[in-house]
Design an enzyme around this catalytic site. Structure first.
Site, PDB file in Angstrom:
ATOM      1  N   HIS A   1       6.330   1.015 -23.342  1.00 14.35           N
ATOM      2  CA  HIS A   1       5.608  -0.258 -23.212  1.00 14.35           C
ATOM      3  C   HIS A   1       4.526  -0.068 -22.149  1.00 14.35           C
ATOM      4  CE1 HIS A   1       4.524  -4.329 -22.627  1.00 14.35           C
ATOM      5  NE2 HIS A   1       5.163  -4.471 -21.486  1.00 14.35           N
TER       6      HIS A   1
ATOM      7  N   CYS B   1       8.130  -8.565 -24.062  1.00 12.70           N
ATOM      8  CA  CYS B   1       7.555  -7.210 -24.120  1.00 12.70           C
ATOM      9  C   CYS B   1       8.500  -6.194 -24.757  1.00 12.70           C
ATOM     10  CB  CYS B   1       7.144  -6.740 -22.731  1.00 12.70           C
ATOM     11  SG  CYS B   1       5.901  -7.810 -22.002  1.00 12.70           S
TER      12      CYS B   1
ATOM     13  N   ASN C   1      -1.760  -4.914 -21.052  1.00 13.41           N
ATOM     14  CA  ASN C   1      -0.389  -5.169 -21.499  1.00 13.41           C
ATOM     15  C   ASN C   1      -0.442  -6.148 -22.670  1.00 13.41           C
ATOM     16  OD1 ASN C   1       2.218  -6.079 -21.877  1.00 13.41           O
ATOM     17  ND2 ASN C   1       2.684  -6.308 -19.695  1.00 13.41           N
TER      18      ASN C   1
HETATM   19  O1  UT7 Z   1       5.294  -6.425 -19.391  1.00 18.96           O
HETATM   20  C1  UT7 Z   1       6.313  -7.035 -18.667  1.00 18.96           C
HETATM   21  C2  UT7 Z   1       6.545  -6.421 -17.417  1.00 18.96           C
HETATM   22  N1  UT7 Z   1       5.505  -6.641 -16.449  1.00 18.96           N
HETATM   23  C3  UT7 Z   1       5.264  -5.682 -15.585  1.00 18.96           C
HETATM   24  O2  UT7 Z   1       5.844  -4.636 -15.738  1.00 18.96           O
HETATM   25  C4  UT7 Z   1       4.379  -5.933 -14.403  1.00 18.96           C
HETATM   26  C5  UT7 Z   1       5.052  -5.397 -13.173  1.00 18.96           C
HETATM   27  N2  UT7 Z   1       4.329  -5.575 -11.936  1.00 18.96           N
HETATM   28  C6  UT7 Z   1       3.146  -4.959 -11.665  1.00 18.96           C
HETATM   29  O3  UT7 Z   1       2.597  -4.284 -12.516  1.00 18.96           O
HETATM   30  C7  UT7 Z   1       2.579  -5.061 -10.280  1.00 18.96           C
HETATM   31  O4  UT7 Z   1       3.543  -5.643  -9.435  1.00 18.96           O
HETATM   32  C8  UT7 Z   1       1.254  -5.869 -10.186  1.00 18.96           C
HETATM   33  C9  UT7 Z   1       0.131  -5.079 -10.830  1.00 18.96           C
HETATM   34  C10 UT7 Z   1       1.414  -7.212 -10.885  1.00 18.96           C
HETATM   35  C11 UT7 Z   1       0.878  -6.095  -8.732  1.00 18.96           C
HETATM   36  O5  UT7 Z   1       0.767  -4.846  -8.061  1.00 18.96           O
HETATM   37  P1  UT7 Z   1       1.473  -4.624  -6.635  1.00 18.96           P
HETATM   38  O6  UT7 Z   1       1.123  -3.278  -6.207  1.00 18.96           O
HETATM   39  O7  UT7 Z   1       2.925  -4.970  -6.840  1.00 18.96           O
HETATM   40  O8  UT7 Z   1       0.714  -5.660  -5.725  1.00 18.96           O
HETATM   41  P2  UT7 Z   1       1.318  -6.874  -4.886  1.00 18.96           P
HETATM   42  O9  UT7 Z   1       1.734  -7.983  -5.793  1.00 18.96           O
HETATM   43  O10 UT7 Z   1       2.340  -6.347  -3.930  1.00 18.96           O
HETATM   44  O11 UT7 Z   1       0.063  -7.332  -4.082  1.00 18.96           O
HETATM   45  C12 UT7 Z   1      -0.551  -6.501  -3.067  1.00 18.96           C
HETATM   46  C13 UT7 Z   1      -1.761  -7.214  -2.535  1.00 18.96           C
HETATM   47  C14 UT7 Z   1      -1.508  -8.653  -2.126  1.00 18.96           C
HETATM   48  O12 UT7 Z   1      -2.294  -8.934  -0.997  1.00 18.96           O
HETATM   49  P3  UT7 Z   1      -1.656  -8.922   0.477  1.00 18.96           P
HETATM   50  O13 UT7 Z   1      -0.549  -9.925   0.439  1.00 18.96           O
HETATM   51  O14 UT7 Z   1      -1.162  -7.528   0.667  1.00 18.96           O
HETATM   52  O15 UT7 Z   1      -2.809  -9.289   1.343  1.00 18.96           O
HETATM   53  C15 UT7 Z   1      -2.011  -9.462  -3.297  1.00 18.96           C
HETATM   54  O16 UT7 Z   1      -2.438 -10.752  -2.932  1.00 18.96           O
HETATM   55  O17 UT7 Z   1      -2.763  -7.271  -3.550  1.00 18.96           O
HETATM   56  C16 UT7 Z   1      -3.202  -8.626  -3.726  1.00 18.96           C
HETATM   57  N3  UT7 Z   1      -3.546  -8.803  -5.130  1.00 18.96           N
HETATM   58  C17 UT7 Z   1      -4.771  -8.530  -5.607  1.00 18.96           C
HETATM   59  N4  UT7 Z   1      -5.890  -8.065  -5.023  1.00 18.96           N
HETATM   60  C18 UT7 Z   1      -6.965  -7.870  -5.806  1.00 18.96           C
HETATM   61  C19 UT7 Z   1      -2.757  -9.227  -6.143  1.00 18.96           C
HETATM   62  N5  UT7 Z   1      -3.456  -9.244  -7.295  1.00 18.96           N
HETATM   63  C20 UT7 Z   1      -4.703  -8.818  -6.986  1.00 18.96           C
HETATM   64  C21 UT7 Z   1      -5.860  -8.595  -7.744  1.00 18.96           C
HETATM   65  N6  UT7 Z   1      -6.975  -8.131  -7.123  1.00 18.96           N
HETATM   66  N7  UT7 Z   1      -5.912  -8.824  -9.080  1.00 18.96           N
END
Ligand code: UT7
Length: 314
Positions: free
Chosen positions: A241, A112, A271
């Site tokens: 980005h 990225c 992204n």
């Molecule tokens: O380009 C390179 C760099 N990449 C990035 O910058 C990405 C960086 N990371 C992110 O953007 C975020 O961490 C994500 C968007 C990937 C995830 O968001 P988050 O707020 O960090 O969510 P999380 O991973 O902490 O998950 C929270 C909850 C979990 O459920 P529990 O364990 O709280 O019950 C996940 O299982 O959300 C759940 N979850 C979803 N729910 C609905 C994870 N993905 C999804 C989804 N839909 N697509």
């Protein structure tokens, strides 16, 4: 020898197929509401039968047209991509032939941060006098390496291409650039294959990447501005980005830049890795937000991790 490398043309291209959050929620356990609030993304484009080179060709031709440069005048082509069409030859050589150029052409891989690494490399060629007109393209077909059953990654990525034409100039252009890499984080964001002929998909420790992205990009933005004796008040636009609106707004807040000075396109693009910054740049140039003479900050981070920034007088 030219003092500066100036951006004299921008271009971009998105494949026509739109995949909305609602489309994704039909096949994986997610919702439009979750994706919008956690990422800011509403839809993304996905290729059907187009290649990374096909997207790059259209973006490149758009940038060449704006620059008023014929492909035969190019001294160098650098294509930043994580999704080359083949292991070899470089997709950049396919692009070179398709646009009618005859200069050296190579791919550059910094995920990225690829566009930032490619633009920095191009600037060095221009400043040393090794090249005068350089085409820098970021083009990706990430949909080919996304596991469409994995809701933690499938919602994030999209396909597209963006390009710039750089020219040597006595007029101010790129003012400062800075690159970093830290291979201690390989497994935080990677494609899962162990061997080159094995199929793999994107795997990401989202939370960890999120926190590191905010801290590294904020300190890099401060470092970049202070290296040029500027503050965020001197910035006309931040063109980051496009990974997650929460990362973008956290960085903007830390460097005291209001969101109305930040170009955000991720709601429509998702992204697009190495394509995201030039896609956002071209969007804001063509809709009139970005004007000649303005000061822009590009910054991005991706797998590796590799991250970098560029401050430019447009
Ligand atoms: O380009 C390179 C760099 N990449 C990035 O910058 C990405 C960086 N990371 C992110 O953007 C975020 O961490 C994500 C968007 C990937 C995830 O968001 P988050 O707020 O960090 O969510 P999380 O991973 O902490 O998950 C929270 C909850 C979990 O459920 P529990 O364990 O709280 O019950 C996940 O299982 O959300 C759940 N979850 C979803 N729910 C609905 C994870 N993905 C999804 C989804 N839909 N697509």
């Amino acid at each position: 020898m030219s003092k500066f490398a100036r951006i004299i043309g921008t271009g971009s291209y998105l494949p026509p197929k739109v995949v909305t959050n609602d489309d994704l929620s039909k096949t994986i356990d997610t919702s439009d509401e979750w994706i919008r609030t956690r990422t800011g993304i509403q839809e993304r484009r996905v290729v059907t039968d187009e290649s990374t080179c096909d997207l790059a060709v259209i973006a490149a031709n758009n940038a060449l047209e704006m620059a008023g440069v014929d492909a035969s005048e190019l001294d160098l082509i650098i294509l930043a991509t994580t999704t080359p069409d083949k292991i070899f030859p470089a997709t950049a050589t396919m692009l070179q032939t398709a646009i009618g150029a005859s200069c050296p052409a190579f791919d550059l891989q910094a995920v990225c941060a690829g566009f930032i690494f490619a633009l920095t490399t191009a600037e060095q060629y221009i400043k040393t006098g090794a090249a005068n007109k350089v085409l820098v393209v970021g083009s990706e077909t990430l949909s080919r390496i996304v596991d469409w059953n994995d809701r933690s990654t499938a919602i994030l990525f999209g396909d597209g291409a963006g390009a710039v034409v750089l020219s040597g100039s006595e007029e101010t252009g790129i003012l400062h650039s800075k690159l970093y890499s830290d291979g201690n984080y390989l497994s935080s964001l990677q494609v899962s294959n162990n061997y080159i002929n094995e199929t793999g998909f994107i795997e990401m420790a989202g939370n960890e990447v999120f926190k590191i992205a905010v801290s590294r990009l904020s300190s890099l933005a401060e470092e970049t501005l202070s290296a040029c004796n500027m503050t965020s008040e001197n910035l006309d636009w931040m063109v980051p980005h496009q990974a997650n609106i929460r990362i973008i707004s956290a960085v903007a807040k830390r460097i005291k830049t209001p969101m109305d000075k930040v170009v955000v396109t991720l709601e429509k693009h998702g992204n697009t890795s190495a394509a995201s910054i030039p896609l956002a740049l071209d969007t804001a140039v063509r809709d009139g937000r970005i004007q000649k003479g303005q000061t822009l900050l590009f910054e991005g981070i991706g797998g590796g991790f590799s991250w970098g920034s560029i401050l430019v007088k447009f």
